[in-house]
Design a protein around this motif. Structure first.
Motif, PDB file in Angstrom:
ATOM      1  N   GLY A   1      10.975  17.219 -36.478  1.00 38.21           N
ATOM      2  CA  GLY A   1       9.994  17.374 -37.613  1.00 38.21           C
ATOM      3  C   GLY A   1       8.779  18.365 -37.167  1.00 38.21           C
ATOM      4  O   GLY A   1       8.228  18.679 -38.159  1.00 38.21           O
ATOM      5  N   ALA A   2       8.393  18.282 -36.104  1.00 36.23           N
ATOM      6  CA  ALA A   2       7.130  18.929 -35.700  1.00 36.23           C
ATOM      7  C   ALA A   2       7.367  20.419 -35.168  1.00 36.23           C
ATOM      8  O   ALA A   2       6.725  21.237 -35.820  1.00 36.23           O
ATOM      9  CB  ALA A   2       6.347  17.979 -34.502  1.00 36.23           C
ATOM     10  N   SER A   3       8.319  20.433 -34.319  1.00 32.35           N
ATOM     11  CA  SER A   3       8.573  21.752 -33.616  1.00 32.35           C
ATOM     12  C   SER A   3      10.044  22.242 -33.922  1.00 32.35           C
ATOM     13  O   SER A   3      10.357  23.265 -33.493  1.00 32.35           O
ATOM     14  CB  SER A   3       8.361  21.770 -32.097  1.00 32.35           C
ATOM     15  N   GLY A   4      10.848  21.299 -34.591  1.00 32.99           N
ATOM     16  CA  GLY A   4      12.105  21.937 -34.990  1.00 32.99           C
ATOM     17  C   GLY A   4      12.222  22.929 -36.131  1.00 32.99           C
ATOM     18  O   GLY A   4      11.317  23.192 -36.756  1.00 32.99           O
ATOM     19  N   ARG A   5      13.378  23.376 -36.433  1.00 27.95           N
ATOM     20  CA  ARG A   5      13.461  24.354 -37.420  1.00 27.95           C
ATOM     21  C   ARG A   5      14.457  23.716 -38.655  1.00 27.95           C
ATOM     22  O   ARG A   5      15.571  23.402 -38.223  1.00 27.95           O
ATOM     23  CB  ARG A   5      13.926  25.851 -36.990  1.00 27.95           C
ATOM     24  N   TYR A   6      13.940  24.031 -39.757  1.00 32.05           N
ATOM     25  CA  TYR A   6      14.775  23.549 -40.687  1.00 32.05           C
ATOM     26  C   TYR A   6      15.939  24.611 -40.927  1.00 32.05           C
ATOM     27  O   TYR A   6      15.689  25.808 -40.881  1.00 32.05           O
ATOM     28  CB  TYR A   6      13.785  23.641 -42.369  1.00 32.05           C
ATOM     29  N   ARG A   7      17.143  24.128 -41.100  1.00 28.79           N
ATOM     30  CA  ARG A   7      18.500  24.923 -41.144  1.00 28.79           C
ATOM     31  C   ARG A   7      19.001  24.937 -42.580  1.00 28.79           C
ATOM     32  O   ARG A   7      19.124  26.092 -43.052  1.00 28.79           O
ATOM     33  CB  ARG A   7      19.520  24.541 -40.259  1.00 28.79           C
ATOM     34  N   LYS A   8      19.202  24.001 -43.241  1.00 24.78           N
ATOM     35  CA  LYS A   8      19.885  23.640 -44.608  1.00 24.78           C
ATOM     36  C   LYS A   8      19.678  22.453 -45.174  1.00 24.78           C
ATOM     37  O   LYS A   8      19.105  21.598 -44.735  1.00 24.78           O
ATOM     38  CB  LYS A   8      21.425  24.130 -44.281  1.00 24.78           C
ATOM     39  N   SER A   9      20.183  22.488 -46.340  1.00 23.48           N
ATOM     40  CA  SER A   9      20.017  21.339 -47.233  1.00 23.48           C
ATOM     41  C   SER A   9      21.217  21.012 -48.140  1.00 23.48           C
ATOM     42  O   SER A   9      21.996  21.970 -48.523  1.00 23.48           O
ATOM     43  CB  SER A   9      18.866  21.140 -47.812  1.00 23.48           C
ATOM     44  N   ALA A  10      21.415  19.606 -48.824  1.00 26.48           N
ATOM     45  CA  ALA A  10      22.206  19.431 -49.566  1.00 26.48           C
ATOM     46  C   ALA A  10      21.805  18.391 -50.695  1.00 26.48           C
ATOM     47  O   ALA A  10      21.007  17.574 -50.003  1.00 26.48           O
ATOM     48  CB  ALA A  10      23.657  19.039 -48.976  1.00 26.48           C
TER      49      ALA A  10
END
Length: 383
Positions: free
Chosen positions: A305-314
């Motif tokens: 949540g803090a340093s991760g990268r959003y990749r995709k959603s559904a």
């Protein structure tokens, strides 16, 4: 017109594929009807992973049904030759006096399930990816894990066809009628006379059962996948558990990286949701929805949540009943129409057991498991 089939299954997603497989394996001549293509992503049976849990926060009355489901997951693996259930262990986290932790402990203790009660420090020592606050505790269920919904539906449909089920896709059911000797299903392609009809159409089920008082709220839900800071190695099955977490007035959840190092790590919010219509749902995920889940993860699982990268959603759909319990049982005056719906976002773990129960209701008139909490009659309105 004479009966062409013993039973028609309307809706061939998670519940429908399980029901069609169970009915066909029992020797019935099965017609399956699905308004969309096989293994579609327009309902509630997609999203790469679904949690499977025994120390269940919904209550100890669910545990016998879950035990039966675990047995049947193994039998499905044997029948298909594919691994379906991935055991990773699972954490239920939250305040000791919240809603989830006491309920999960009650299920584990009353039903004699193997489990551990962990402090925040113990959770972090075992899984450094988590950063629970000092007042957070957890119930650890070593038998938890996940299944993959797309694979599960594909396997259920293939096994049903192996046992001679006739499956029709891109065919929409318009009407279901019943008589003492059977039922009739009318679609946009034709009419079928059958002995029974099983309705497993998720959010579309109430519209197919106008005579059944079947209150359902259709909720739009969002699933996200993140690339963890430092890579996904520490979030692989065996190194990261299935989890569900109560906090900040919501319930979040997440799974290990179900599709390897490059598939992303899934998280979402089980509580809440946006009311919608099954045919008009907005499939576009807003930035604020991504931010809501990131904010929940920020201090709890910082590498997501803090340093991760959003990749995709559904987007997926919940068909919620008022009491969050499923609807399984006869849904008509003569018992020729059976429903399995109202899944309320937590039925996939029960899938093969629900399929078996539907088969037993059709063939024997009642299920081997105690399904009283799922009886459609609980919503009956006095007239």
């Amino acid at each position: 017109m004479g009966k062409q089939y013993d039973v028609a299954v309307v809706g061939l997603g998670g519940l429908g594929s399980a029901a069609a497989n169970a009915l066909a394996t029992a020797g019935l001549k099965v017609l399956g009807l699905e308004r969309f293509s096989p293994v579609h992503d327009l309902g509630a049976s997609h999203g790469e992973s679904r949690g499977v849990w025994q120390a269940y926060f919904m209550g100890p009355e669910y545990v016998p049904y879950l035990r039966r489901a675990y047995t049947l997951w193994s039998e499905l693996e044997e029948a298909s030759g594919e691994r379906l259930f991935h055991r990773t262990g699972g954490l239920c986290l939250g305040p000791a006096d919240g809603a989830l932790i006491p309920a999960a402990r009650e299920s584990a203790e009353k039903c004699g399930l193997e489990h551990e009660y962990l402090t925040a420090d113990e959770v972090h020592a075992r899984y450094p990816q988590f950063e629970p606050a000092p007042d957070c505790v957890a119930v650890y269920d070593p038998g938890s894990g996940y299944v993959q919904p797309e694979q599960t539906v594909r396997v259920g449909l293939a096994l049903a066809q192996r046992h001679s089920a006739d499956l029709h896709f891109n065919e929409t059911v318009r009407e279901i009628t019943e008589n003492p000797g059977g039922a009739r299903v009318s679609t946009d392609r034709g009419t079928y006379d059958v002995g029974h009809v099983v309705v497993t159409a998720g959010c579309w089920s109430p519209g197919l059962l106008p005579e059944l008082t079947f209150p359902v709220d259709v909720l739009r839900k969002v699933m996200l996948w993140f690339e963890p800071d430092g890579g996904a190695q520490d979030f692989q099955p065996g190194r990261f558990p299935y989890w569900i977490w109560e906090g900040d007035g919501m319930v979040g959840y997440g799974h290990p990286a179900a599709n390897g190092l490059h598939g992303g790590v899934k998280a979402g919010v089980h509580s809440g949701g946006t009311p919608t219509d099954a045919d008009g749902v907005d499939r576009y995920v807003q930035h604020r929805e991504i931010a809501e889940i990131q904010d929940f993860l920020r201090t709890r699982i910082p590498r997501l949540g803090a340093s991760g990268r959003y990749r995709k959603s559904a987007v997926c759909l919940y068909d919620n009943t008022p009491d969050q319990a499923f609807v399984i049982g006869p849904a008509s005056a003569h018992g020729r129409v059976v429903v399995a719906a109202g899944t309320s976002g937590h039925a996939f773990k029960f899938l093969p057991a629900i399929g078996e129960s539907v088969m037993e209701i059709v063939t024997k008139g009642s299920a081997g498991q105690n399904l009283s909490i799922f009886d459609p009659a609980r919503f009956a309105v006095s007239r």
